[in-house]
Design a protein around this motif. Structure first.
Motif, PDB file in Angstrom:
ATOM      1  N   LEU A  29       0.855  -1.182   0.000  1.00  0.00           N
ATOM      2  CA  LEU A  29       0.000   0.000   0.000  1.00  0.00           C
ATOM      3  C   LEU A  29       0.895   1.236   0.000  1.00  0.00           C
ATOM      4  O   LEU A  29       1.768   1.381   0.856  1.00  0.00           O
ATOM      5  N   ALA A  30       0.687   2.103  -0.967  1.00  0.00           N
ATOM      6  CA  ALA A  30       1.446   3.352  -1.052  1.00  0.00           C
ATOM      7  C   ALA A  30       0.476   4.522  -1.105  1.00  0.00           C
ATOM      8  O   ALA A  30      -0.457   4.524  -1.914  1.00  0.00           O
ATOM      9  N   LEU A  31       0.661   5.480  -0.228  1.00  0.00           N
ATOM     10  CA  LEU A  31      -0.133   6.720  -0.206  1.00  0.00           C
ATOM     11  C   LEU A  31       0.789   7.866  -0.557  1.00  0.00           C
ATOM     12  O   LEU A  31       1.820   8.064   0.095  1.00  0.00           O
ATOM     13  N   ARG A  32       0.457   8.629  -1.590  1.00  0.00           N
ATOM     14  CA  ARG A  32       1.276   9.763  -2.001  1.00  0.00           C
ATOM     15  C   ARG A  32       0.451  11.037  -1.889  1.00  0.00           C
ATOM     16  O   ARG A  32      -0.665  11.108  -2.405  1.00  0.00           O
ATOM     17  N   PHE A  33       1.023  12.029  -1.212  1.00  0.00           N
ATOM     18  CA  PHE A  33       0.363  13.307  -0.985  1.00  0.00           C
ATOM     19  C   PHE A  33       1.056  14.377  -1.817  1.00  0.00           C
ATOM     20  O   PHE A  33       2.268  14.558  -1.720  1.00  0.00           O
ATOM     21  N   ASN A  34       0.300  15.104  -2.621  1.00  0.00           N
ATOM     22  CA  ASN A  34       0.848  16.172  -3.466  1.00  0.00           C
ATOM     23  C   ASN A  34       0.103  17.469  -3.170  1.00  0.00           C
ATOM     24  O   ASN A  34      -1.040  17.651  -3.590  1.00  0.00           O
ATOM     25  N   ASP A  35       0.722  18.363  -2.444  1.00  0.00           N
ATOM     26  CA  ASP A  35       0.157  19.676  -2.107  1.00  0.00           C
ATOM     27  C   ASP A  35      -1.249  19.583  -1.514  1.00  0.00           C
ATOM     28  O   ASP A  35      -2.168  20.274  -1.934  1.00  0.00           O
ATOM     29  N   VAL A  36      -1.409  18.736  -0.513  1.00  0.00           N
ATOM     30  CA  VAL A  36      -2.698  18.582   0.160  1.00  0.00           C
ATOM     31  C   VAL A  36      -2.763  19.614   1.287  1.00  0.00           C
ATOM     32  O   VAL A  36      -1.875  19.683   2.133  1.00  0.00           O
ATOM     33  N   GLY A  37      -3.807  20.419   1.282  1.00  0.00           N
ATOM     34  CA  GLY A  37      -3.961  21.435   2.311  1.00  0.00           C
ATOM     35  C   GLY A  37      -4.366  20.820   3.639  1.00  0.00           C
ATOM     36  O   GLY A  37      -5.257  19.988   3.711  1.00  0.00           O
ATOM     37  N   VAL A  38      -3.678  21.199   4.709  1.00  0.00           N
ATOM     38  CA  VAL A  38      -3.983  20.696   6.053  1.00  0.00           C
ATOM     39  C   VAL A  38      -4.090  21.885   7.007  1.00  0.00           C
ATOM     40  O   VAL A  38      -3.442  22.907   6.825  1.00  0.00           O
ATOM     41  N   SER A  39      -4.901  21.701   8.017  1.00  0.00           N
ATOM     42  CA  SER A  39      -5.044  22.708   9.054  1.00  0.00           C
ATOM     43  C   SER A  39      -4.933  22.013  10.394  1.00  0.00           C
ATOM     44  O   SER A  39      -5.688  21.091  10.697  1.00  0.00           O
ATOM     45  N   ILE A  40      -3.954  22.422  11.187  1.00  0.00           N
ATOM     46  CA  ILE A  40      -3.710  21.774  12.472  1.00  0.00           C
ATOM     47  C   ILE A  40      -3.903  22.810  13.574  1.00  0.00           C
ATOM     48  O   ILE A  40      -2.956  23.473  14.001  1.00  0.00           O
ATOM     49  N   GLY A  41      -5.138  22.968  14.011  1.00  0.00           N
ATOM     50  CA  GLY A  41      -5.489  23.848  15.124  1.00  0.00           C
ATOM     51  C   GLY A  41      -4.727  25.158  15.145  1.00  0.00           C
ATOM     52  O   GLY A  41      -4.762  25.946  14.203  1.00  0.00           O
ATOM     53  N   ALA A  42      -4.019  25.402  16.225  1.00  0.00           N
ATOM     54  CA  ALA A  42      -3.308  26.665  16.428  1.00  0.00           C
ATOM     55  C   ALA A  42      -2.059  26.782  15.562  1.00  0.00           C
ATOM     56  O   ALA A  42      -1.513  27.873  15.397  1.00  0.00           O
ATOM     57  N   LEU A  43      -1.598  25.671  15.008  1.00  0.00           N
ATOM     58  CA  LEU A  43      -0.394  25.706  14.172  1.00  0.00           C
ATOM     59  C   LEU A  43      -0.662  26.341  12.820  1.00  0.00           C
ATOM     60  O   LEU A  43       0.265  26.730  12.120  1.00  0.00           O
ATOM     61  N   GLY A  44      -1.918  26.414  12.436  1.00  0.00           N
ATOM     62  CA  GLY A  44      -2.255  27.046  11.168  1.00  0.00           C
ATOM     63  C   GLY A  44      -2.415  26.039  10.045  1.00  0.00           C
ATOM     64  O   GLY A  44      -2.568  24.845  10.264  1.00  0.00           O
ATOM     65  N   ALA A  45      -2.355  26.541   8.834  1.00  0.00           N
ATOM     66  CA  ALA A  45      -2.575  25.723   7.647  1.00  0.00           C
ATOM     67  C   ALA A  45      -1.267  25.573   6.880  1.00  0.00           C
ATOM     68  O   ALA A  45      -0.357  26.385   6.994  1.00  0.00           O
ATOM     69  N   GLY A  46      -1.211  24.548   6.088  1.00  0.00           N
ATOM     70  CA  GLY A  46      -0.023  24.315   5.277  1.00  0.00           C
ATOM     71  C   GLY A  46      -0.309  23.288   4.203  1.00  0.00           C
ATOM     72  O   GLY A  46      -1.442  22.820   4.043  1.00  0.00           O
ATOM     73  N   LEU A  47       0.716  22.926   3.477  1.00  0.00           N
ATOM     74  CA  LEU A  47       0.596  21.913   2.426  1.00  0.00           C
ATOM     75  C   LEU A  47       1.370  20.670   2.832  1.00  0.00           C
ATOM     76  O   LEU A  47       2.470  20.747   3.372  1.00  0.00           O
ATOM     77  N   LEU A  48       0.765  19.547   2.536  1.00  0.00           N
ATOM     78  CA  LEU A  48       1.369  18.266   2.877  1.00  0.00           C
ATOM     79  C   LEU A  48       1.860  17.598   1.598  1.00  0.00           C
ATOM     80  O   LEU A  48       1.100  17.434   0.642  1.00  0.00           O
ATOM     81  N   ASN A  49       3.125  17.254   1.581  1.00  0.00           N
ATOM     82  CA  ASN A  49       3.734  16.521   0.464  1.00  0.00           C
ATOM     83  C   ASN A  49       4.495  15.344   1.041  1.00  0.00           C
ATOM     84  O   ASN A  49       5.142  15.460   2.073  1.00  0.00           O
ATOM     85  N   GLY A  50       4.433  14.228   0.373  1.00  0.00           N
ATOM     86  CA  GLY A  50       5.204  13.090   0.851  1.00  0.00           C
ATOM     87  C   GLY A  50       4.587  11.774   0.446  1.00  0.00           C
ATOM     88  O   GLY A  50       3.708  11.698  -0.410  1.00  0.00           O
ATOM     89  N   GLU A  51       5.077  10.742   1.118  1.00  0.00           N
ATOM     90  CA  GLU A  51       4.693   9.386   0.758  1.00  0.00           C
ATOM     91  C   GLU A  51       4.692   8.515   2.005  1.00  0.00           C
ATOM     92  O   GLU A  51       5.578   8.632   2.849  1.00  0.00           O
ATOM     93  N   VAL A  52       3.685   7.659   2.116  1.00  0.00           N
ATOM     94  CA  VAL A  52       3.617   6.669   3.188  1.00  0.00           C
ATOM     95  C   VAL A  52       3.520   5.309   2.520  1.00  0.00           C
ATOM     96  O   VAL A  52       2.626   5.069   1.701  1.00  0.00           O
TER      97      VAL A  52
END
Length: 96
Positions: A29-52
């Motif tokens: 099983l491979a999960l690939r993330f390409n510029d996925v927007g994430v919001s983590i409470g007080a840390l704010g928002a950002g983009l998620l890139n990577g692979e699991v």
């Protein structure tokens, strides 16, 4: 801009030149993330890139080319000719 998440099941990647070296990598099983927007409470928002990757395995083999020895062609030819000559001498001796 919207990101993407790719989910790949049983990904097989072939490696090597297939004559002296061959290999395969398998990801169950491979999960690939390409510029996925994430919001983590007080840390704010950002983009998620990577692979699991879950359950990765690899197999490979290597072979070395060894020269194949050629049989003594002249020796085989000489044995064949001697056998023919011996057969003819024996046949002529029986006729006499």
């Amino acid at each position: 801009m919207q990101g993407s998440i790719d989910v790949i099941l049983n990904e097989q990647i072939v490696t090597g030149d297939m004559s002296t070296e061959a290999g395969i990598s398998v990801n169950a099983l491979a999960l690939r993330f390409n510029d996925v927007g994430v919001s983590i409470g007080a840390l704010g928002a950002g983009l998620l890139n990577g692979e699991v990757i879950i359950s990765h395995s690899e197999a490979s083999m290597q072979a070395s080319a060894q020269p194949v020895p050629e049989p003594g062609s002249m020796a085989l030819l000489a044995c064949g000719l001697c056998s023919c000559a011996g057969y003819n001498i024996r046949r002529r001796a029986k006729r006499s």
